[in-house]
Design a protein around this motif. Structure first.
Motif, short mmCIF file in Angstrom:
data_model
loop_
_atom_site.label_atom_id
_atom_site.label_comp_id
_atom_site.label_asym_id
_atom_site.label_seq_id
_atom_site.Cartn_x
_atom_site.Cartn_y
_atom_site.Cartn_z
N SER A 34 0.82 -1.21 0.00
CA SER A 34 0.00 0.00 0.00
C SER A 34 0.86 1.26 0.00
O SER A 34 0.68 2.16 -0.82
N VAL A 35 1.81 1.32 0.92
CA VAL A 35 2.69 2.50 1.00
C VAL A 35 3.59 2.57 -0.23
O VAL A 35 3.81 3.65 -0.79
N ALA A 36 4.09 1.42 -0.68
CA ALA A 36 4.98 1.41 -1.84
C ALA A 36 4.28 1.96 -3.07
O ALA A 36 4.86 2.75 -3.84
N ARG A 37 3.04 1.58 -3.28
CA ARG A 37 2.30 2.09 -4.43
C ARG A 37 1.97 3.56 -4.26
O ARG A 37 1.99 4.33 -5.22
N GLN A 38 1.67 3.96 -3.05
CA GLN A 38 1.33 5.36 -2.78
C GLN A 38 2.49 6.29 -3.12
O GLN A 38 2.29 7.37 -3.70
N VAL A 39 3.70 5.89 -2.77
CA VAL A 39 4.86 6.76 -3.00
C VAL A 39 5.53 6.52 -4.35
O VAL A 39 6.45 7.24 -4.73
N GLY A 40 5.09 5.49 -5.09
CA GLY A 40 5.74 5.17 -6.36
C GLY A 40 7.12 4.58 -6.17
O GLY A 40 8.05 4.88 -6.91
N LEU A 41 7.24 3.69 -5.19
CA LEU A 41 8.55 3.19 -4.77
C LEU A 41 9.37 2.61 -5.91
O LEU A 41 10.53 3.01 -6.11
N LEU A 42 8.83 1.68 -6.66
CA LEU A 42 9.64 0.99 -7.66
C LEU A 42 10.13 1.95 -8.74
O LEU A 42 11.31 1.92 -9.13
N ASP A 43 9.26 2.80 -9.24
CA ASP A 43 9.69 3.76 -10.26
C ASP A 43 10.73 4.72 -9.72
O ASP A 43 11.69 5.08 -10.43
N HIS A 44 10.57 5.12 -8.48
CA HIS A 44 11.54 6.04 -7.89
C HIS A 44 12.89 5.36 -7.64
O HIS A 44 13.94 5.98 -7.84
N LEU A 45 12.85 4.10 -7.23
CA LEU A 45 14.11 3.37 -7.09
C LEU A 45 14.81 3.25 -8.44
O LEU A 45 16.03 3.44 -8.54
N ARG A 46 14.06 2.92 -9.46
CA ARG A 46 14.64 2.82 -10.80
C ARG A 46 15.28 4.15 -11.20
O ARG A 46 16.38 4.18 -11.77
N SER A 47 14.59 5.24 -10.92
CA SER A 47 15.09 6.57 -11.29
C SER A 47 16.36 6.92 -10.54
O SER A 47 17.33 7.43 -11.13
N VAL A 48 16.37 6.67 -9.24
CA VAL A 48 17.55 6.99 -8.43
C VAL A 48 18.76 6.21 -8.92
O VAL A 48 19.85 6.77 -9.12
N ILE A 49 18.60 4.90 -9.11
CA ILE A 49 19.73 4.06 -9.50
C ILE A 49 20.22 4.43 -10.90
O ILE A 49 21.43 4.53 -11.14
N ALA A 50 19.30 4.64 -11.82
CA ALA A 50 19.70 5.00 -13.19
C ALA A 50 20.43 6.33 -13.22
O ALA A 50 21.46 6.48 -13.89
N SER A 51 19.91 7.32 -12.49
CA SER A 51 20.55 8.64 -12.51
C SER A 51 21.89 8.61 -11.80
O SER A 51 22.84 9.30 -12.21
N ALA A 52 22.01 7.78 -10.75
CA ALA A 52 23.30 7.65 -10.06
C ALA A 52 24.34 7.08 -11.00
O ALA A 52 25.46 7.61 -11.10
N ARG A 53 23.99 6.02 -11.70
CA ARG A 53 24.95 5.41 -12.61
C ARG A 53 25.32 6.37 -13.74
O ARG A 53 26.48 6.46 -14.14
N GLN A 54 24.35 7.10 -14.24
CA GLN A 54 24.63 8.04 -15.32
C GLN A 54 25.56 9.15 -14.86
O GLN A 54 26.41 9.62 -15.63
N ALA A 55 25.41 9.56 -13.60
CA ALA A 55 26.24 10.64 -13.06
C ALA A 55 27.59 10.16 -12.56
O ALA A 55 28.44 10.97 -12.18
N GLY A 56 27.81 8.85 -12.54
CA GLY A 56 29.06 8.32 -12.03
C GLY A 56 29.10 8.19 -10.52
O GLY A 56 30.17 8.04 -9.93
N VAL A 57 27.90 8.20 -9.89
CA VAL A 57 27.80 8.01 -8.44
C VAL A 57 27.89 6.52 -8.13
O VAL A 57 27.28 5.70 -8.81
N GLN A 58 28.66 6.18 -7.12
CA GLN A 58 28.84 4.78 -6.75
C GLN A 58 27.52 4.18 -6.26
O GLN A 58 26.82 4.78 -5.43
N VAL A 59 27.18 3.00 -6.76
CA VAL A 59 26.01 2.26 -6.28
C VAL A 59 26.50 1.11 -5.40
O VAL A 59 27.37 0.34 -5.82
N VAL A 60 25.94 1.03 -4.19
CA VAL A 60 26.35 0.02 -3.22
C VAL A 60 25.11 -0.76 -2.78
O VAL A 60 24.14 -0.17 -2.29
N PHE A 61 25.14 -2.07 -2.97
CA PHE A 61 24.07 -2.93 -2.50
C PHE A 61 24.34 -3.29 -1.03
O PHE A 61 25.43 -3.73 -0.69
N VAL A 62 23.31 -3.11 -0.20
CA VAL A 62 23.43 -3.33 1.24
C VAL A 62 22.37 -4.37 1.63
O VAL A 62 21.27 -4.04 2.05
N PRO A 63 22.69 -5.66 1.49
CA PRO A 63 21.68 -6.71 1.65
C PRO A 63 21.55 -7.23 3.08
O PRO A 63 22.53 -7.32 3.82
#
Length: 207
Positions: A34-63
């Motif tokens: 419910s909250v994920a859909r309300q905030v657009g979580l998946l699309d926003h995660l896609r946007s953040v990760i794509a823009s980070a990679r395009q800008a040369g910002v390090q992406v770190v997976f924290v599992p």
């Protein structure tokens, strides 16, 4: 947004991007849907990760720790979340639920740190070591859950001297009240910036 992000000094920390959290059929997805859909979580995660990679910002997976048979059963005092994982088998190793969401797969140059057992991505892992070896001073936290692993990792980052950014629509929690606590009550006590995906990605393009 006034905050500038030097791509040589900035990392996006993608916390717990598992199918169990982010995908239809995941064990925990019904609780965050419910909250994920309300905030657009998946699309926003896609946007953040794509823009980070395009800008040369390090992406770190924290599992999170992928559950295995026997985990926590002999512990003296597992916390309530760990007890729930023990019962639910969240993020079970070797299962679909314990795999990263197909849209969030490590790419060449990304860093995948060791798994955290509780809520902080720093405690008992190599996250701090990896960030320092990559010259990182600023961390941007996205992923799950806003009021547990995101908050704990952000607080720990601040204590270690990092500049911390929270992205209020690139995370989710079980309830709107938990999101409010994470971003409006607790977040401002440790995060240097609490922002949105649109403002963050704009800042990345301006670096």
């Amino acid at each position: 947004m006034s905050q500038a992000y030097d791509p040589r000094r900035t990392a996006v920390l993608l916390v717990d991007p598992y199918n169990d959290f982010l995908s239809e059929g995941g064990k925990v997805w019904p609780r965050v849907e419910s909250v994920a859909r309300q905030v657009g979580l998946l699309d926003h995660l896609r946007s953040v990760i794509a823009s980070a990679r395009q800008a040369g910002v390090q992406v770190v997976f924290v599992p999170h720790r992928r559950w295995e048979p026997g985990d926590y059963e002999s512990w003296d005092h597992p916390n309530p979340t760990q007890r729930a994982i023990m019962d639910r088998h969240s993020f079970a190793r070797g299962t679909w639920g314990g795999e990263f969401h197909p849209d969030f797969q490590p790419q060449p140059g990304d860093v995948v740190v060791s798994e955290h057992w509780a809520q902080s991505g720093f405690a008992n892992t190599d996250l701090d070591f990896q960030l320092k070896q990559h010259g990182i001073t600023h961390v941007v936290l996205v992923g799950l859950l806003a009021n547990t692993c995101i908050e704990s990792t952000g607080r720990f980052a601040m204590e270690l001297g990092y500049h911390v950014t929270l992205v209020r629509d690139a995370t989710a929690a079980y309830t709107p009240e938990m999101m409010h606590a994470a971003h409006d009550l607790n977040g401002p006590t440790f995060a240097h910036t609490v922002t949105t995906t649109d403002d963050l990605t704009t800042a990345f393009t301006e670096t």
